[in-house]
Design an enzyme around this catalytic site. Structure first.
Site, PDB file in Angstrom:
ATOM      1  N   HIS A 308       0.847  -1.186   0.000  1.00  0.00           N
ATOM      2  CA  HIS A 308       0.000   0.000   0.000  1.00  0.00           C
ATOM      3  C   HIS A 308       0.884   1.237   0.000  1.00  0.00           C
ATOM      4  O   HIS A 308       1.938   1.257   0.641  1.00  0.00           O
ATOM      5  CB  HIS A 308      -0.918   0.012   1.229  1.00  0.00           C
ATOM      6  CG  HIS A 308      -2.028   1.005   1.163  1.00  0.00           C
ATOM      7  ND1 HIS A 308      -1.856   2.341   1.491  1.00  0.00           N
ATOM      8  CD2 HIS A 308      -3.331   0.879   0.786  1.00  0.00           C
ATOM      9  CE1 HIS A 308      -3.010   2.969   1.334  1.00  0.00           C
ATOM     10  NE2 HIS A 308      -3.913   2.114   0.910  1.00  0.00           N
ATOM     11  N   ASP A 365      -7.784  -3.912  -0.602  1.00  0.00           N
ATOM     12  CA  ASP A 365      -8.314  -4.208  -1.934  1.00  0.00           C
ATOM     13  C   ASP A 365      -8.270  -5.704  -2.234  1.00  0.00           C
ATOM     14  O   ASP A 365      -9.137  -6.229  -2.940  1.00  0.00           O
ATOM     15  CB  ASP A 365      -7.522  -3.443  -2.993  1.00  0.00           C
ATOM     16  CG  ASP A 365      -7.643  -1.942  -2.834  1.00  0.00           C
ATOM     17  OD1 ASP A 365      -8.779  -1.465  -2.722  1.00  0.00           O
ATOM     18  OD2 ASP A 365      -6.617  -1.242  -2.808  1.00  0.00           O
TER      19      ASP A 365
END
Length: 430
Positions: A308, A365
């Protein structure tokens, strides 16, 4: 401003800079005087190191894997709250008591219907229109029914706009989906909870009342909470940019939706499913070969859903979702081969030194894409679901921006790199 002063030297001249204090985390350097006093601007592509505002909404510590809304950890909010409860927290500044939550829920519940004229609006789109295009367009369109609430300086009007957006967005999202598959639009059922109502409009039919599994309701409720706000990301910054011109809340949120639609932002969970599908379709692919390809810097293959930009530790939202993923997959997934591939990749990556040393953990995600698929949502609806969750954060940021006396119309500077002044040449001499 704090009393502490930083100093920046430009051409040998001192330029004192005030420190903008934070309650937690990074402090800021106030650089507003640089251009006026020294004729220079800062250069920061993507504004990755620039704070365009102060905010009391969300705090993120990427190094520690920490996320808080109004001082409350995301772990506590996901465990103990409903999505509407977290929405109230973001919009009003505190967690509601029982009476406040009931009043807020009732206010949202009574505004779930869309004006009947909106049916023709949905009918005008082609059958294969992307649901995000419909969502953002419809958000702009419903503003035409509430022009009396457009004044950002009217607190009562802003609240009414916020209620209507929160109430009507699940209906718009469900109708966008129904449009794409050629099924009748389902009207909201206000006897259901917020999440139950959305699922019923998505998967129900006029001839069949949808039975909603409470395990699925809980999982989707948590998914929405985990997406509710995440600092000054691309779509939230867009909402603030557009709102800084005093554009109304509906228009500003619609702009944020369009920013979210980009594959580098809201499309990440859809990219996870696309990656899993490509692995499934390749008869030569194995878990081991995919891990090896992901580590090869010369191979274009990327293991989507790992790592991330902000979190250099485990994404706290992913840690929460992992707990719900197993329940959901066990309940509804069956023998989905993509989900089996995902579990194999996750297990392998979490034991591989390359991923461990680089803190490439599964992010939100990765799990949200898997869960959305398991719940029966098609990939083109993933970003719509992200938007539904992010809605209270967009509204709260727009509201905070509108109430901030330091707000100015957004106008980033540039460093010009074009030609120096040229002598004009008449057309006949060129």
């Amino acid at each position: 401003m704090a009393e502490t002063i930083a100093n920046l030297q430009i051409d040998g001249k001192d330029n004192p800079l005030d420190i903008v204090e934070s309650s937690v985390g990074n402090e800021g350097l106030d650089i507003r005087s640089l251009r006026a006093q020294h004729g220079v601007v800062t250069f920061d592509p993507g504004f990755a190191n620039t704070a365009g505002t102060t905010s009391a909404l969300t705090y993120i510590n990427g190094a520690e894997g920490q996320l808080m809304h109004r001082g409350y950890s995301i772990e506590d909010l996901a465990l103990h709250c409903s999505f509407l409860e977290v929405s109230y927290l973001l919009l009003e500044g505190s967690l509601p008591n029982a009476a406040e939550l009931q009043s807020w829920s009732d206010a949202v519940r009574v505004h779930t219907l869309l004006n009947e004229e909106m049916k023709r609006f949905f009918d005008a789109f082609p059958r294969d229109a992307h649901p995000m295009a419909i969502l953002s367009s419809a958000t702009n369109a419903i503003s035409t029914f509430y022009e009396e609430y457009h004044n950002p300086g009217d607190a009562a009007a802003v609240r009414e706009s916020a209620i209507r957006l929160m109430a009507k967005m699940p209906t718009i999202a469900a109708w966008a989906y129904k449009k794409s598959i050629g099924q009748p639009y389902m009207y909201p059922d206000n006897s259901r909870t917020y999440v139950e109502n959305f699922l019923a409009m998505m998967f129900g039919l006029p001839v069949h009342r949808a039975e909603i599994d409470p395990v699925i309701v809980k999982a989707l409720n948590v998914l929405l909470i985990l997406h509710a706000d995440h600092g000054q990301n691309c779509s939230t910054a867009t909402v603030r940019f557009v709102g800084s011109s005093q554009a109304n809340l509906f228009a500003s949120v619609a702009a944020g939706m369009n920013a979210l639609w980009g594959p580098l932002h809201g499309g990440a969970n859809q990219a996870v499913i696309a990656m899993l599908q490509s692995i499934h379709d390749d008869p030569e692919a194995t878990t081991e070969s995919c891990i090896a390809r992901a580590k090869d810097k010369d191979d274009p293959f990327r293991l989507m859903g790992f790592g991330h930009r902000v979190y250099k530790n485990y994404d706290p939202r992913a840690r929460i979702l992992k707990k719900y993923a197993d329940d959901v997959l066990e309940r509804v997934a069956g023998d989905d081969p993509l989900l089996e591939i995902a579990k194999g990749l996750e297990a392998a990556a979490r034991e591989d030194d390359y991923f461990i040393e680089r803190n490439l953990y599964p992010n939100v995600d990765f799990y949200s894409g898997i869960i959305f698929r398991a719940l029966g949502f098609p990939p083109r609806m993933f970003t719509v679901l992200f938007a539904l969750g992010r809605l209270p954060g967009w509204i709260a940021n727009w509201k905070e921006m509108s109430e901030d006396p330091l707000t100015r119309i957004a106008r980033p500077r540039q460093v010009y790199t074009g030609p120096a002044p040229l002598d004009f040449v008449p057309l006949g001499d060129r």
